[in-house]
Design an enzyme around this catalytic site. Structure first.
Site, PDB file in Angstrom:
ATOM      1  N   GLY A   1       0.792  -1.212   0.000  1.00  0.00           N
ATOM      2  CA  GLY A   1       0.000   0.000   0.000  1.00  0.00           C
ATOM      3  C   GLY A   1       0.831   1.271   0.000  1.00  0.00           C
ATOM      4  O   GLY A   1       2.065   1.240   0.098  1.00  0.00           O
ATOM      5  N   HIS A   2       0.141   2.404  -0.070  1.00  0.00           N
ATOM      6  CA  HIS A   2       0.824   3.692  -0.152  1.00  0.00           C
ATOM      7  C   HIS A   2       1.563   4.015   1.145  1.00  0.00           C
ATOM      8  O   HIS A   2       1.155   3.627   2.233  1.00  0.00           O
ATOM      9  CB  HIS A   2      -0.143   4.816  -0.534  1.00  0.00           C
ATOM     10  CG  HIS A   2      -1.293   5.007   0.404  1.00  0.00           C
ATOM     11  ND1 HIS A   2      -2.453   5.618   0.023  1.00  0.00           N
ATOM     12  CD2 HIS A   2      -1.473   4.688   1.714  1.00  0.00           C
ATOM     13  CE1 HIS A   2      -3.281   5.680   1.040  1.00  0.00           C
ATOM     14  NE2 HIS A   2      -2.706   5.122   2.077  1.00  0.00           N
ATOM     15  N   ASN A   3       2.688   4.690   0.985  1.00  0.00           N
ATOM     16  CA  ASN A   3       3.538   5.142   2.098  1.00  0.00           C
ATOM     17  C   ASN A   3       4.240   4.016   2.843  1.00  0.00           C
ATOM     18  O   ASN A   3       4.886   4.259   3.872  1.00  0.00           O
ATOM     19  CB  ASN A   3       2.752   5.967   3.122  1.00  0.00           C
ATOM     20  CG  ASN A   3       2.167   7.238   2.557  1.00  0.00           C
ATOM     21  OD1 ASN A   3       2.512   7.657   1.457  1.00  0.00           O
ATOM     22  ND2 ASN A   3       1.261   7.850   3.301  1.00  0.00           N
TER      23      ASN A   3
END
Length: 345
Positions: free
Chosen positions: A254-256
């Site tokens: 996922g993001h980050n």
């Protein structure tokens, strides 16, 4: 139907050469013995090399017809008298070193019979490709892309505007790369998607508002990412995959997310946004990691586990929710006893 051989049979080599590649000692056998191939311990024929490191195959070892066996010292006595013995500390790692010498094309499959840039590829005039880059048919290289020498972009892959890719990389067939900076010797297998939107919405009763994802994906050197894995770009900072990390097929990142160096992530793992994996973390297949948690350096997570809280460095955890493995094993044993007691009544 013909029976194709995808990897060329290697030229015969001596036992002495095998020992040098493997970092092994010849415990028994003639260094001049010719090894003509490799195979599994239970199917080996005369002239072949095998390795042994799993006691589940002990009965196969004792009856193998192999010419030579890579084996740890504790198991050397189980090798038949007919086979040469190569003693090493870690047979599987030694086996990998030998195979890399015998079958170099299996490390990164070669591109044969194509021009450096196929006439059927689309390469924007503003893209900067160093000498030695190969772009196969159907691939698309967008404006402002930079690609280092020795990199191969396979058929139908798409490299979006402004992406940077280092040297000696492989971007597999049908892969997609956008909003990303990729180091050297990175291997993206077919179907990998890097840099698409992270899953970000401001949810509410009147509908869900999409949150623009304005970060990037940074992939450091010597990373390998398996087929159909997805790596979302950061929402407000970068998604990072550290040097030497190996990621299996069908993983969702996922993001980050920040993944440290030399981590191992097995198939169908899902890592939620803003989670952090420190260096040398290993996660078994089909496990899930909640967002915003940290898994400490060297921690190991068993397959089919759910990480919902921070894991300390060096921890060995399993279960749903994940807990220290000793506690997890005790709980499973107690549940088994309760179930058996219930069945008995």
């Amino acid at each position: 139907m013909s029976d194709p051989i995808f990897f060329k049979q290697p030229e015969p080599v001596t036992l002495g050469q095998i020992a040098e590649w493997a970092g092994a000692d010849i415990e028994r056998g003639d260094p001049a013995l010719v090894i003509s191939g490799v195979g599994p311990v239970e199917e080996a024929i005369a002239g072949t090399l095998v390795f042994f490191d799993n006691t589940a195959y002990l009965d196969k070892l004792t009856s193998t017809e192999a010419a030579a066996v890579l084996v740890a010292a504790k198991h050397k006595g189980k090798v038949p008298d007919s086979a040469a013995v190569l003693v090493c500390k870690e047979p599987y790692r030694s086996w990998a070193l030998v195979l890399a010498k015998l079958y170099p094309e299996a490390m990164v499959p070669a591109t044969k019979g194509v021009a450096a840039i196929s006439e059927r590829a689309i390469v924007d005039p503003s893209a900067a490709l160093e000498a030695g880059v190969i772009v196969e048919a159907g691939a698309v290289i967008a404006a402002g892309v930079e690609i280092g020498s020795g990199t191969v972009v396979r058929a139908n892959a798409v490299i979006a505007e402004g992406v940077r890719i280092g040297r000696d990389c492989v971007v597999g067939a049908n892969a997609s790369v956008q909003h990303a900076i990729i180091g050297n010797k990175v291997y993206l297998h077919p179907g990998v998607c890097v840099g698409q939107d992270g899953f970000g919405y401001a949810m509410g009763p009147g509908g869900h508002i999409k949150v623009p994802q304005i970060g990037r994906v940074i992939i450091q050197d010597n990373v390998e990412i398996g087929a159909n894995t997805t790596v979302d770009r950061g929402a407000n900072r970068d998604t990072v995959i550290g040097e030497g990390t190996k990621i299996d097929n069908q993983v969702q990142i996922g993001h980050n997310v920040v993944i440290g160096r030399h981590c191992v992530i097995v198939s169908q793992v899902g890592i939620s946004g803003s989670a952090t994996l420190e260096d040398y973390v290993a996660i078994g297949g089909q496990s899930g990691v909640r967002g915003h948690v940290t898994i400490g350096m060297g921690a190991q997570i068993a397959a089919v586990s759910v990480v919902s809280e921070d894991i300390p460095a060096g921890g060995r955890y399993g279960g749903a929710p994940a807990k220290p493995v000793k506690q997890w094993f005790r709980e499973m044993a107690m549940l088994r006893k309760l179930a058996e007691r219930g069945n008995a009544t």
